[in-house]
Design an enzyme around this catalytic site. Structure first.
Site, PDB file in Angstrom:
ATOM      1  N   LYS A  52      47.015  40.271  22.711  1.00 38.85           N
ATOM      2  CA  LYS A  52      46.166  41.166  21.921  1.00 38.85           C
ATOM      3  C   LYS A  52      47.022  42.194  21.191  1.00 38.85           C
ATOM      4  CE  LYS A  52      42.280  40.303  24.858  1.00 38.85           C
ATOM      5  NZ  LYS A  52      41.652  40.553  26.149  1.00 38.85           N
ATOM      6  N   GLN A  96      39.790  44.828  30.162  1.00 39.56           N
ATOM      7  CA  GLN A  96      40.138  43.441  30.475  1.00 39.56           C
ATOM      8  C   GLN A  96      39.464  43.000  31.780  1.00 39.56           C
ATOM      9  OE1 GLN A  96      41.950  41.398  28.484  1.00 39.56           O
ATOM     10  NE2 GLN A  96      41.769  39.719  29.936  1.00 39.56           N
ATOM     11  N   ASP A 119      34.147  43.650  22.570  1.00 37.36           N
ATOM     12  CA  ASP A 119      33.947  42.398  23.306  1.00 37.36           C
ATOM     13  C   ASP A 119      32.525  41.870  23.116  1.00 37.36           C
ATOM     14  OD1 ASP A 119      36.073  41.258  24.778  1.00 37.36           O
ATOM     15  OD2 ASP A 119      36.032  42.913  26.224  1.00 37.36           O
TER      16      ASP A 119
END
Ligand code: GUN
Length: 285
Positions: A52, A96, A119
């Site tokens: 990322k 995460q 997300d």
């Protein structure tokens, strides 16, 4: 001959578009920042987080990584999320997953501001998707839609079968295909006669988490097959949920593993970050 959908090329194209959009924002004095929160040192998560960071660098997005020890408390993670929510310079927040067992993932996701939830996991964004309001869409299923559209594969009117009903892939995938006017069936581990269901699919999206689970008997001649799975085999090679060598000859188009869906997730994350910054800029103007 089947058409092999090139996720690598399409993800590169999306990242390039993001880079240009970031540049346009920069010309207006606006920067784009993604905050990534990593709790513990799960090796797979560390690899994802590094990837990322690299994608952010390519696109001109500033990435800030918050590495917290595995014994961080629920309250400490919540406090960090709240600080990032309040930080005007942060456009996107990504926590995460998976989180250590003592942390309640749902409560953490719920704490993220929906407009910074790049997300697309927050219940607001999940609800927005289901009723056609703007919001962030979960990156992997959003990536599947981009793969289909940019490969000129028509979704409207097609029978789309999604195998898997997870919150991250299966459910949002079915909502997105419906939004594109597909006729959608969601199959899962309790589906009776799965082969009979998947064999009806014009577009078959597989997210079951089982290596090479889908063989040619599950697939209609001329179908489009999208493989969301990724597994490392004993010989160290990667494979998907679809047995590519057996299924590919029957298909009109298929995604490979690697180089199919997997590379799209980060590209769509970049897309969501830039979109968050564009929306904020538009709102403040
Ligand atoms: N862990 C594995 N994939 C993902 C993802 O897309 N987002 C987050 N937050 N965690 C993950």
């Amino acid at each position: 001959m089947s058409y092999i959908i090139d996720g690598k090329a399409i993800s590169a194209q999306i990242k390039e578009e993001c880079r240009e959009r970031v540049e346009r924002l920069r010309e207006k004095g606006v920067s784009v920042t993604l905050a990534v929160v990593l709790v513990g040192d799960d090796p797979a998560s560390c690899v994802y987080v590094n990837n990322k960071k690299k994608a952010c660098e390519f696109c001109g997005i500033e990435s800030r990584t918050y590495e917290l020890s595995a014994d961080t408390t629920q309250q400490e993670v919540l406090n960090l999320v709240q600080t990032l929510n309040a930080d005007e310079s942060v456009n996107g927040i990504l926590v995460q997953l998976p989180l250590p067992e003592h942390i309640d993932e749902n409560e953490i996701i719920y704490a993220i501001s929906p407009e910074k939830d790049v997300d697309g996991f927050h219940p607001y964004n999940v609800g927005a998707l289901s009723i056609g309001l703007p919001g962030h869409v979960s990156c992997t299923p959003a990536g599947v839609i981009e793969l289909l559209k940019r490969s000129n594969i028509e979704i409207s009117g097609k029978h789309c079968v999604v195998v898997g009903r997870s919150n991250i892939v299966g459910k949002p995938m079915s909502m997105l295909l419906l939004r594109e006017n597909g006729t959608v069936t969601v199959a899962h581990s309790k589906t009776a006669d799965l082969k009979a269901v998947t064999s009806q699919a014009d577009i078959l999206v597989v997210a079951v988490g089982k290596p090479k689970f889908i063989t040619e008997e599950y697939v209609k001649e001329g179908a489009v097959v999208i493989d969301v799975g990724i597994h490392r085999m004993d010989n160290k090679k990667l494979c998907g949920d679809v047995d590519f060598d057996r299924v590919e000859p029957k298909t009109k188009a298929i995604t490979p593993v690697p180089g199919g869906v997997g590379v799209m997730t980060i590209a769509m994350l970049m897309h969501n970050c830039v979109t968050a910054a564009e929306r904020k800029e538009c709102y403040e103007r």
